[in-house]
Design an enzyme around this catalytic site. Structure first.
Site, PDB file in Angstrom:
ATOM      1  N   SER A  41     -51.345 -14.516 -17.488  1.00 22.26           N
ATOM      2  CA  SER A  41     -49.888 -14.559 -17.630  1.00 22.26           C
ATOM      3  C   SER A  41     -49.350 -13.158 -17.411  1.00 22.26           C
ATOM      4  O   SER A  41     -50.090 -12.181 -17.431  1.00 22.26           O
ATOM      5  CB  SER A  41     -49.500 -15.062 -19.030  1.00 22.26           C
ATOM      6  OG  SER A  41     -49.912 -14.135 -20.030  1.00 22.26           O
ATOM      7  N   LEU A  59     -52.880 -11.955 -21.956  1.00 18.18           N
ATOM      8  CA  LEU A  59     -51.520 -11.661 -22.407  1.00 18.18           C
ATOM      9  C   LEU A  59     -51.275 -10.168 -22.248  1.00 18.18           C
ATOM     10  O   LEU A  59     -52.054  -9.351 -22.739  1.00 18.18           O
ATOM     11  CB  LEU A  59     -51.349 -12.073 -23.876  1.00 18.18           C
ATOM     12  CG  LEU A  59     -50.007 -11.742 -24.536  1.00 18.18           C
ATOM     13  CD1 LEU A  59     -48.858 -12.449 -23.820  1.00 18.18           C
ATOM     14  CD2 LEU A  59     -50.038 -12.126 -26.015  1.00 18.18           C
ATOM     15  N   VAL A  84     -56.400  -8.951 -23.584  1.00 15.02           N
ATOM     16  CA  VAL A  84     -55.141  -8.208 -23.578  1.00 15.02           C
ATOM     17  C   VAL A  84     -55.044  -7.448 -22.260  1.00 15.02           C
ATOM     18  O   VAL A  84     -55.970  -6.730 -21.877  1.00 15.02           O
ATOM     19  CB  VAL A  84     -55.063  -7.234 -24.763  1.00 15.02           C
ATOM     20  CG1 VAL A  84     -53.740  -6.467 -24.719  1.00 15.02           C
ATOM     21  CG2 VAL A  84     -55.187  -7.990 -26.088  1.00 15.02           C
ATOM     22  N   LYS A  85     -53.922  -7.625 -21.568  1.00 12.03           N
ATOM     23  CA  LYS A  85     -53.740  -6.977 -20.263  1.00 12.03           C
ATOM     24  C   LYS A  85     -53.115  -5.596 -20.440  1.00 12.03           C
ATOM     25  O   LYS A  85     -52.066  -5.459 -21.073  1.00 12.03           O
ATOM     26  CB  LYS A  85     -52.851  -7.834 -19.352  1.00 12.03           C
ATOM     27  CG  LYS A  85     -53.507  -9.107 -18.875  1.00 12.03           C
ATOM     28  CD  LYS A  85     -52.578  -9.939 -18.007  1.00 12.03           C
ATOM     29  CE  LYS A  85     -52.440  -9.387 -16.620  1.00 12.03           C
ATOM     30  NZ  LYS A  85     -51.648 -10.299 -15.740  1.00 12.03           N
ATOM     31  N   ILE A  86     -53.769  -4.606 -19.865  1.00  8.57           N
ATOM     32  CA  ILE A  86     -53.290  -3.227 -19.898  1.00  8.57           C
ATOM     33  C   ILE A  86     -53.252  -2.713 -18.467  1.00  8.57           C
ATOM     34  O   ILE A  86     -54.242  -2.837 -17.735  1.00  8.57           O
ATOM     35  CB  ILE A  86     -54.213  -2.337 -20.749  1.00  8.57           C
ATOM     36  CG1 ILE A  86     -54.236  -2.824 -22.196  1.00  8.57           C
ATOM     37  CG2 ILE A  86     -53.774  -0.875 -20.688  1.00  8.57           C
ATOM     38  CD1 ILE A  86     -55.198  -2.071 -23.091  1.00  8.57           C
TER      39      ILE A  86
END
Length: 368
Positions: free
Chosen positions: A46, A110, A141-143
Site C-alpha cells: 500500500s 504500510l 513497514v515501508k521506509i
C-alpha cells in the site's frame, strides 16, 4: 477453485506475486481472499496514493468515520486508525500464507508518513509506532530509501521490525540499502532479536525509470534506439548486485543465525507506454527469490497473456551494463535521472498524503 496457470508458472519460477493495492472494500467483499486462491497472490503493498483513492471512493469506511467523528478524533488520528485497520485485517487474510511459507510471504506493507522522508529520527519513531499499532507479525513497514531513510532502516530493523524499503531507483543506492539491511540485522542480533522473524524487501522501481529516460531520449539523435531498454537493464543490474552482496562470510554469519535475504521487489510494474506490452515488466523480470508487486490491471493482464519462460535475469549483467554505457555515451545524465525520480517520488507521496488528509477531514466534518 482453479489457480490461474500463467500466474502459477510465474510463482513456480520463484517470483512472489503481490498486489499493489489495498482497500476496505477489497477485504470485506472477499476479493482479497479470492485473489489468494485463484491468482497465486501471496502479499500486498500500500501507499498514500492507494489509501487516498480507496477512502475517497468507498462507503465501506462510513461506519468507522462516524465513530471517529463521534469521539472528536483529529484528522491525523483518523488516518492512522483507518489505514492501520485495513492493513491489520489484510494481514489476517494473509495469515495462512504467512504460516505456509514460513514467514517469507503473506506480507502486507504500510508506509510511514511520507512527509518524514528526510527526517531520520521521526521516521524511526513512526515505524515503531506503526509496528505496535498494527500488531501483526506479517506486517512490513515501508521506509523510503532517501539518504535520511538509510539509517532509519538500520535502526528499525535493529528493533526486530520487518521493513519494505521503497523508492529505490539507482543500483548504487540499492547497494546502500543492502548495507543498511545487513547492519540492521547485526544490530538486531546484538539486541537479542530472533533474526528468523525479521523480513525485508527492497522495492526497486521499474517503469518510472523508462518514463524519465525515454523522455530525455526524444531530444537526443539516435536516442530512439535505446528507448524502453533502461528500466529492465537497471533491474537486472540490481539483481546482480543482490547476488553479489548476499554471499560471503558476513552474510553467512547472519544466515547461520537465522537471517533471511532481503529480496528484490519489482515495483512500479504497470506499463506507462502503450506501445509496449502491458506485461513486459513481469515477463522480462522473472528471477528466483524476487517479488513483483502489481497494480490490479497488470495482475489481470499477466493472468491473461503473460509469457513466462523461466529466469530472464540471472547472467544478464554484462548485457545490461552495455545499455547504461550507451546511455552515458549519448549524454544521458543518469545521476540526474535518479535524483529527479527520487525527488518526484517523495513529492508524489506527500501530495497523496495531503489528499488523504483532506478527504478524511471532509468525511469527518460530514459525519459530525
Amino acid at each position: 477453485m482453479t489457480t490461474n496457470p500463467k500466474l502459477k508458472a510465474l510463482s513456480d519460477a520463484g517470483v512472489s506475486i503481490w498486489l499493489d493495492d489495498l482497500s476496505r472494500q477489497r477485504i470485506n467483499s472477499g476479493n482479497l481472499a479470492e485473489l489468494i486462491s485463484e491468482k497465486s497472490l501471496v502479499g500486498c503493498t500500500s501507499n498514500p496514493t492507494i489509501f487516498a483513492k480507496a477512502i475517497s471512493n468507498a462507503a465501506d469506511y462510513a461506519d468507522k468515520v462516524r465513530e471517529l467523528a463521534a469521539r472528536d478524533a483529529s484528522v491525523d488520528e483518523a488516518v492512522r486508525e483507518l489505514t492501520t485497520a485495513d492493513v491489520r485485517d489484510a494481514a489476517d487474510v494473509f495469515r495462512n500464507v504467512h504460516e505456509a511459507t514460513d514467514g517469507v510471504d503473506g506480507r502486507v506493507s504500510l508506509e510511514v508518513d511520507p512527509r518524514l522522508a528526510h527526517d531520520t529520527e521521526r521516521t524511526v519513531a513512526e515505524a515503531l509506532d506503526l509496528w505496535k499499532a498494527v500488531d501483526r507479525p506479517n506486517l512490513m513497514v515501508k521506509i523510503p530509501a532517501t539518504t535520511e531513510g538509510l539509517p532509519a532502516i538500520t535502526r528499525t530493523l535493529a528493533e526486530g521490525v520487518s521493513v519494505n524499503v521503497t523508492l529505490i531507483f539507482a543500483v548504487s543506492r540499492y547497494r546502500e540499502v543492502m548495507e543498511a539491511y545487513l547492519a540492521g540485522l547485526e544490530q538486531a542480533k546484538a539486541n537479542g532479536h530472533d533474526l528468523s522473524g525479521i523480513a525485508s524487501v527492497a522495492s526497486f522501481f521499474v517503469s518510472r525509470v523508462d518514463t524519465e529516460i525515454d523522455k530525455r531520449l526524444e531530444s537526443i539523435p539516435g536516442g530512439q534506439d535505446l528507448r524502453g531498454k533502461a528500466a529492465i537493464a537497471n533491474a537486472r543490474l540490481a539483481y546482480a548486485a543482490y547476488e553479489e552482496v548476499f554471499t560471503g562470510p558476513r552474510w553467512e554469519a547472519l544466515a547461520a543465525a537465522g537471517a533471511r535475504k532481503q529480496r528484490p521487489l519489482w515495483a512500479s510494474t504497470g506499463v506507462k507506454d502503450p506501445s509496449f506490452s502491458d506485461t513486459r515488466y513481469v515477463d522480462e523480470l522473472v528471477a528466483p527469490n524476487t517479488v513483483n508487486t502489481m497494480p490490479e490491471a497488470t495482475l489481470e493482464a499477466a493472468a491473461d497473456h503473460a509469457d513466462i519462460n523461466g529466469d530472464q535475469v540471472s547472467g544478464t549483467a554484462a548485457e545490461s551494463q552495455q545499455v547504461f554505457d550507451q546511455l552515458a555515451e549519448i549524454g544521458v545524465d543518469l545521476d540526474d535521472v535518479y535524483a529527479v525520480l527520487e525527488t518526484e517520488g517523495v513529492d508524489k507521496f506527500e501530495k497523496s498524503w495531503e489528499e488523504l488528509l483532506d478527504t478524511v477531514r471532509g468525511q469527518l466534518d460530514q459525519a459530525k
